[in-house]
Design a protein around this motif. Structure first.
Motif, PDB file in Angstrom:
ATOM      1  N   CYS A   1       0.844  -1.198   0.000  1.00  0.00           N
ATOM      2  CA  CYS A   1       0.000   0.000   0.000  1.00  0.00           C
ATOM      3  C   CYS A   1       0.874   1.241   0.000  1.00  0.00           C
ATOM      4  N   TRP A   2       0.289   2.377  -0.390  1.00  0.00           N
ATOM      5  CA  TRP A   2       1.015   3.639  -0.424  1.00  0.00           C
ATOM      6  C   TRP A   2       0.017   4.802  -0.380  1.00  0.00           C
ATOM      7  N   GLY A   3       0.515   5.976   0.061  1.00  0.00           N
ATOM      8  CA  GLY A   3      -0.333   7.156   0.164  1.00  0.00           C
ATOM      9  C   GLY A   3      -0.603   7.523   1.602  1.00  0.00           C
TER      10      GLY A   3
ATOM     11  N   GLY B   1      -4.871  13.105  -8.671  1.00  0.00           N
ATOM     12  CA  GLY B   1      -4.278  13.816  -7.549  1.00  0.00           C
ATOM     13  C   GLY B   1      -3.227  12.993  -6.821  1.00  0.00           C
ATOM     14  N   ASN B   2      -2.300  13.702  -6.147  1.00  0.00           N
ATOM     15  CA  ASN B   2      -1.183  12.997  -5.502  1.00  0.00           C
ATOM     16  C   ASN B   2      -0.774  13.690  -4.199  1.00  0.00           C
ATOM     17  N   GLU B   3      -1.742  14.305  -3.502  1.00  0.00           N
ATOM     18  CA  GLU B   3      -1.433  15.085  -2.315  1.00  0.00           C
ATOM     19  C   GLU B   3      -0.712  14.294  -1.229  1.00  0.00           C
ATOM     20  N   ARG B   4      -1.006  13.003  -1.124  1.00  0.00           N
ATOM     21  CA  ARG B   4      -0.445  12.174  -0.048  1.00  0.00           C
ATOM     22  C   ARG B   4       0.412  11.033  -0.590  1.00  0.00           C
TER      23      ARG B   4
ATOM     24  N   LEU C   1       5.400  15.235  -4.767  1.00  0.00           N
ATOM     25  CA  LEU C   1       4.018  14.762  -4.792  1.00  0.00           C
ATOM     26  C   LEU C   1       3.199  15.568  -5.790  1.00  0.00           C
ATOM     27  N   THR C   2       3.550  15.445  -7.062  1.00  0.00           N
ATOM     28  CA  THR C   2       2.869  16.194  -8.107  1.00  0.00           C
ATOM     29  C   THR C   2       1.744  15.366  -8.718  1.00  0.00           C
TER      30      THR C   2
END
Length: 620
Positions: free
Chosen positions: A238-240, A574-577, A586-587
């Motif tokens: 997992c990631w984020g 989106g890639n905020e986290r 985190l673009t």
């Protein structure tokens, strides 16, 4: 006086006197004895597998040839060269042999030197030129002459160009270590035959992912471990976002790259359904801020946010590593909504746990349930999908039933505003029309989509505030199934997500392949989650900006991920986290991009293959 002579003596004298009788017989003349044997040529050189003929000549002491002599041929080193009764010599292996020709007690010899063919190349082979990470295969090296004949008696040594991708033992056992390509070289020293080398290019495929899930700013994947030698079994990464432990690594620290969930056992399953799209979407499911996965034995394990008991362990405590769902149930499929989870057992019974405030647990009760409770109605289900706060399923009779939140008409019974605490039959497109039969379902935030059996045509109902029904307009609600419009509204599978803010649906169109195909999405695109390279919302299906074919597409709130037919993951939006899994910075990225897994992850590639197809929407 006369002297008397005896008659026999007289006869003898007469014979002698008359010269009568035969001459005495001469003794027989013996041939000259064999004194020497000469073999020609006395020295000869041949290659292994070749032949040459020798001749022998016997002579007397005076040097006269003895033409009547016969010879017996013998090899002093038969493992190097053999000889037949006519003096024909055959090379067997490299070395020197003495060939003897004997005529009685006298013999002569010739020396035969047998050489190996000069080695020109080394043929290197492997059962397959692709290996999954963690697997080992035995290499073979065959030195050969320029004519292609094998050369024996050689010593082979092995080397690898990139030791980070693969290793090779002295005995030629190759082990895949990480995704990439490297060269394996066999060097042969064949003594008098010379030296040569050969090279084989080995590809260690990128990740073989068998399932993907998306939640609120985090993502997960089920990664097959080839070392287990079992289909669809391995580890979850997992990631984020990780504020509730939803990454499952024992921390609450966000992760911008795939991170292995801490679990001592094996995740995955042995589901009988051969369709990789469906099988994968039922082994690993992701909710708003939690995730669950099955083990091969059918046990469900969950981790992350537990505000409403969705972990199923009898508590409201968040879990940063997996814990087993209570009740002893053995499930064959899971599905997850925003803060609740449901599972199907082998008999087709449905069980749900977690938040129940909208009747989504199907037990006609609005209380949270901290462990699985049975869905009422006595139905036997073949397919089950959860949305934000609602569930829909297909029974063994082919009918579609929904329950839970109905504020926007998501139950599909022609009403809205009244939630349903037990399964309720979805009605036909218009009053009095027969109900449609669906083969696949996908649920999002207050909307549902399904694929019509036989045709693959997509129908949706519920809220249309972001164009997520795909009907060519935005706004309003539909309390009955309504046909999706646009250039492509026929799909193999549909996917959606029960994430709180997911207003996006995706479908995988048919292709020439047995499974998978190009992906189309519609609805909200504020974060670029439609994958068309823009942030413009779409009210009809729009194709992703990639040439890849997909098995799964899982849209969530402002980002999406998909599983390709080459068993790799692409993410976009989106890639905020760090939910795109591409590290820092985190673009955001509205175009699908492959996720890179860390070195050492037990992963590899291939091509999707199985037996059937279907539909879902950003499912959790």
């Amino acid at each position: 006086m006369l002297k008397t002579v005896p008659i026999p003596a007289l006869a003898l004298l007469i014979l002698i006197g008359c010269g009568g009788g035969s001459s005495p017989t001469s003794p027989p003349t013996n041939p000259d004895p064999v004194a020497t044997v000469a073999v020609t040529p006395a020295l000869d050189t041949i290659l292994v597998g070749e032949t040459t003929s020798l001749t022998a000549m016997a002579r007397t002491q005076s040097g006269a040839a003895v033409s009547s002599a016969s010879f017996t041929w013998i090899s002093g080193t038969a493992q190097v060269a053999t000889v037949d009764a006519q003096g024909r010599v055959s090379g067997v292996s490299a070395g020197t042999a003495t060939i003897r020709a004997s005529a009685g007690a006298i013999s002569g010899v010739a020396t035969i030197v047998v050489r190996s063919h000069s080695v020109a190349a080394v043929e290197v082979s492997l059962p397959a030129t692709k290996l999954r990470v963690g697997l080992t295969a035995q290499l073979a090296a065959t030195p050969r002459t320029a004519q292609g004949a094998a050369v024996t008696g050689c010593t082979v040594t092995w080397t690898v160009a990139d030791g980070a991708v693969a290793s090779v033992s002295a005995a030629g056992s190759a082990t895949a270590l990480a995704a990439g390509t490297t060269k394996l070289t066999a060097s042969a020293d064949c003594g008098s035959a010379g030296t040569a080398s050969g090279t084989l290019e080995l590809t260690v495929d990128p990740s073989r992912i068998v399932a993907v899930g998306t939640g609120r700013m985090f993502s997960c994947a089920l990664v097959e471990d080839a070392r287990l030698n079992a289909r669809d079994q391995g580890s979850v990464y997992c990631w984020g976002a990780n504020q509730h432990g939803q990454v499952g690594d024992g921390t609450v620290t966000d992760r911008a790259v795939p991170t292995r969930v801490v679990f001592a056992g094996v995740f995955g399953g042995s589901a009988a359904d051969a369709n990789p799209s469906r099988r994968a979407s039922e082994l690993l499911v992701v909710g708003d801020e939690h995730a669950c996965a099955l083990t091969p034995e059918g046990a469900a394990w969950c981790w992350g946010d537990n505000l409403n008991g969705q972990i199923g362990d009898g508590t409201y405590t968040d879990r940063s590593t997996p814990v087993q769902v209570q009740g002893g149930h053995k499930f064959v499929a899971l599905t997850s909504g925003e803060e609740f989870v449901c599972g199907l057992d082998a008999e087709g019974a449905a069980w749900c746990w977690g938040q129940g405030s909208d009747g989504q647990l199907g037990n006609n009760n609005l209380d949270d349930q901290l462990k699985p409770v049975a869905v009422l109605g006595g139905h036997r289900w073949t397919f089950l999908r959860a949305g934000e706060d609602n569930v829909c399923g297909i029974t063994t009779l082919g009918a579609t039933w929904c329950w839970g939140d109905n504020s926007e008409g998501t139950v599909g019974d022609g009403t809205n505003g009244v939630d349903r605490g037990v399964p309720t039959l979805v009605q036909g497109p218009t009053p009095g029309a027969p109900a449609l039969e669906f083969s696949w379902l996908g649920l999002g935030n207050e909307f549902v989509c399904g694929l019509e059996s036989g045709t693959g045509a997509a129908w949706c109902w519920g809220s249309n505030n972001r164009g997520q029904l795909g009907i060519g307009m935005t706004g309003g609600i539909r309390t009955r199934p309504t046909a999706v419009q646009g250039p492509n509204n026929v799909f193999r599978t549909l996917f959606d997500s029960g994430d709180d803010d997911n207003f996006t649906a995706c479908g995988i169109a048919a292709s020439a392949a047995e499974f998978g195909g190009p992906a189309w999405c519609w609805g909200d695109n504020g974060g670029g989650q439609l994958g068309d390279g823009t942030t413009i919302s779409r009210n009809v299906p729009t194709q992703l900006a990639t040439t890849e074919s997909f098995l799964q597409i899982l849209p969530a709130d402002y980002h999406s991920c998909g599983l390709t037919t080459t068993w790799r993951i692409m993410c976009w939006g989106g890639n905020e986290r760090g939910q795109l899994g591409k590290g820092v910075p985190l673009t955001a990225n509205p175009t699908p991009t492959f996720v890179t897994f860390p070195a050492g992850a037990p992963i590899s590639g291939g091509v999707a293959s199985a037996r059937r197809a279907g539909v879902v929407s950003g499912e959790r």
